[in-house]
Design a protein around this motif. Structure first.
Motif, PDB file in Angstrom:
ATOM      1  N   SER A 372       0.828  -1.205   0.000  1.00  0.00           N
ATOM      2  CA  SER A 372       0.000   0.000   0.000  1.00  0.00           C
ATOM      3  C   SER A 372       0.863   1.256   0.000  1.00  0.00           C
ATOM      4  CB  SER A 372      -0.949   0.009   1.199  1.00  0.00           C
ATOM      5  OG  SER A 372      -0.203   0.068   2.402  1.00  0.00           O
ATOM      6  N   ARG A 373       0.247   2.343  -0.467  1.00  0.00           N
ATOM      7  CA  ARG A 373       0.938   3.630  -0.562  1.00  0.00           C
ATOM      8  C   ARG A 373       0.062   4.702   0.046  1.00  0.00           C
ATOM      9  NH1 ARG A 373       2.124   8.240  -3.247  1.00  0.00           N
ATOM     10  NH2 ARG A 373       4.283   8.526  -3.897  1.00  0.00           N
ATOM     11  N   LEU A 374       0.695   5.610   0.776  1.00  0.00           N
ATOM     12  CA  LEU A 374      -0.037   6.659   1.483  1.00  0.00           C
ATOM     13  C   LEU A 374      -0.370   7.820   0.557  1.00  0.00           C
ATOM     14  CD1 LEU A 374      -0.962   7.552   4.369  1.00  0.00           C
ATOM     15  CD2 LEU A 374       1.220   8.776   4.511  1.00  0.00           C
ATOM     16  N   HIS A 375      -1.556   8.391   0.750  1.00  0.00           N
ATOM     17  CA  HIS A 375      -1.953   9.585   0.014  1.00  0.00           C
ATOM     18  C   HIS A 375      -2.429  10.646   1.011  1.00  0.00           C
ATOM     19  CE1 HIS A 375      -1.990   8.492  -4.344  1.00  0.00           C
ATOM     20  NE2 HIS A 375      -1.931   7.275  -3.823  1.00  0.00           N
ATOM     21  N   GLY A 376      -2.375  11.888   0.621  1.00  0.00           N
ATOM     22  CA  GLY A 376      -2.952  12.968   1.414  1.00  0.00           C
ATOM     23  C   GLY A 376      -1.960  13.707   2.268  1.00  0.00           C
ATOM     24  N   TRP A 377      -2.462  14.697   2.994  1.00  0.00           N
ATOM     25  CA  TRP A 377      -1.630  15.601   3.785  1.00  0.00           C
ATOM     26  C   TRP A 377      -1.946  15.531   5.273  1.00  0.00           C
ATOM     27  CZ3 TRP A 377      -3.113  16.164  -1.084  1.00  0.00           C
ATOM     28  CH2 TRP A 377      -2.148  16.552  -2.011  1.00  0.00           C
TER      29      TRP A 377
END
Length: 377
Positions: A372-377
Motif C-alpha cells: 500500500s501507498r499513502l496519500h494525502g496531507w
C-alpha cells in the motif's frame, strides 16, 4: 501466485532487487563518508520500502507531509523530520504527534514563522524542536547562510523557549546538472553553506547540533562532508529517468516502472496505444530540458529490458502513445501486438508513484506482492 501476467494494468511495479541495490548503494556511501543517513520517504510513501531503508542503516526519516509522519509514527518510527516550512494551521497536528511521543522536528525560514511556533508552543506547554532552513543554491526556500535574518530567527526560537535543533538545506538545483564535477562542486557548495550557517549560530551563542544536507545527486557525488551530521535523499530508492539524465544512475537501476498493455495501433503513424496515459505516468516531463527527452517514459519489455528509442511520446488521460524516436516504426503492429505487456520507466518516480494507491513489488523469482501507498496531507 500473483504474477505480472495476471495483473490488471496499468499498475506501478517495484523491482525489488533493484530497490535493494539502490538502498545498499546509498547507505554504504553515507557510511563511508561518516554521516548519519535520514532518507526522505516522500518518494515511496510505503511502509515496506521505509522498513528496508531503516534495516539497511538509516537513522530517522524525513517526510513531506504530516500525514506521512502520522503513519510512520503509527508504524513505530519515532525520529521524524517534517521538512516543509511549518504553517501555523498545521501546528495543532504537529503538537498532537509530539504529545503522543513522536520525536518530530519541524523547520522554519522566517522570523514570523518562528515567532508563531514559539507563541503556539508556549501556549500549549510544548517545546518544539525546530531547524532553520538554509538556502545554499537559490533553488527554493530558506535563509542565505550570510543573512542577518538567520540570527534573528535563531533568537526568536531560542529566546521564545523552543529548542533550536540545527540547520537544514537541500540543493535542489543539482537536478539541473549532469557531470560528476558539477555535482561534486554543488555538493561542496551545499555543505559549506550549511556548515557556515551553523557556525554563525554557534558564534552568536545559539545551539546548533544538527547540520543536515542532501539531495540524491549531491549525496552520491559529495567528496567530503566535514561539519555535516546527517544527509537526506529520497528518489535514490527508486531512481528515475531524470536521475539518469543527471548521471547518478543507469537505466538498469531504475526500480519503479508502470506495467501497461497495448490496446490499439495507428499503424500508418507508427504508433502503439497503451492503457497508461498521464493518469498513470503523471504529467511530469522532467527529461524535456535534459539532453535526452523521454516523453512520458522509456519503454521496456515486460521483464524490464530497455527498448532503445521507444518512448511514450504523447499521453492523454488514459491513453499513451508508444512510438520510435526519429522515424515511424512501420512494423509497430507486429512488434507490439494487441495484449502485449510493456514496462515504462518514469521521468519522476515521486510523481508517478503518486498516481497509484499501491505498488506491486516484484521479487527476483517473479512473485508479486501488493504494498500500500499513502496519500494525502
Amino acid at each position: 501466485m500473483t504474477t505480472l501476467a495476471t495483473l490488471s494494468t496499468p499498475v506501478a511495479l517495484i523491482d525489488l532487487p533493484r530497490m535493494q541495490h539502490n538502498i545498499q548503494r546509498m547507505q554504504q556511501r553515507m557510511d563511508s563518508l561518516g554521516v548519519r543517513f535520514r532518507p526522505h520517504v516522500k518518494t515511496s510513501k510505503s511502509t515496506p520500502v521505509i522498513r528496508a531503508q531503516i534495516e539497511a542503516g538509516a537513522r530517522g526519516i524525513t517526510v513531506s507531509t504530516l500525514k506521512e509522519a502520522e503513519q510512520c509514527f503509527a508504524d513505530g518510527i519515532t525520529d521524524i523530520l517534517y521538512a516543509v516550512g511549518m504553517a501555523a494551521h498545521r501546528l495543532p497536528q504537529a503538537l498532537a504527534l509530539r504529545k503522543q511521543g513522536c520525536d518530530l522536528k519541524i523547520i522554519t525560514d522566517s522570523v514570523a514563522s518562528a515567532t508563531a511556533i514559539a507563541d503556539f508552543g508556549r501556549a500549549h506547554g510544548e517545546v518544539f524542536e525546530v531547524w532553520i532552513e538554509i538556502d545554499t543554491d537559490d533553488h527554493r526556500s530558506g535563509i542565505k547562510p550570510t543573512e542577518a535574518a538567520l540570527l534573528d530567527v535563531g533568537r526568536a526560537l531560542h529566546d521564545g523557549g523552543m529548542r533550536l535543533g540545527g540547520v537544514i538545506t537541500h540543493a535542489g538545483s543539482s537536478y539541473d546538472l549532469n557531470t560528476p564535477e558539477a555535482l561534486a562542486a554543488m555538493a561542496e557548495q551545499e555543505r559549506a553553506g550549511c556548515v557556515h550557517a551553523a557556525e554563525r549560530l554557534r558564534a552568536a551563542g545559539l545551539p546548533c547540533d544538527v547540520v543536515s544536507v542532501g539531495s540524491t545527486p549531491t549525496a552520491l557525488e559529495a567528496r567530503d562532508l566535514a561539519g555535516v551530521t546527517e544527509v537526506r535523499a529520497g528518489v535514490y530508492v527508486f531512481f528515475d529517468l531524470v536521475m539518469h539524465g543527471v548521471g547518478v544512475c543507469s537505466k538498469d537501476e531504475i526500480a519503479l516502472s508502470v506495467l501497461t498493455t497495448v490496446i490499439g495501433h495507428q499503424a500508418d503513424k507508427g504508433w502503439a496505444i497503451v492503457d497508461a496515459g498521464w493518469m498513470a505516468m503523471s504529467r511530469d516531463r522532467g527529461t524535456q530540458k535534459q539532453a535526452q527527452d523521454y516523453g512520458y517514459g522509456q519503454v521496456c519489455t515486460a521483464n524490464g529490458t530497455v527498448l532503445p528509442g521507444y518512448v511514450i511520446s504523447a499521453a492523454n488521460q488514459e491513453h499513451g502513445t508508444v512510438s520510435f524516436q526519429g522515424a515511424a516504426d512501420t512494423d509497430i503492429v507486429a512488434r507490439f501486438p494487441l495484449g502485449t505487456q510493456l514496462r515504462i520507466l518514469p521521468n519522476h518516480a515521486c510523481a508517478t508513484g503518486a498516481q497509484f494507491p499501491e505498488y506491486q513489488a516484484v521479487s527476483a523469482d517473479g512473485e508479486v506482492a501488493s504494498w500500500s501507498r499513502l496519500h494525502g496531507w
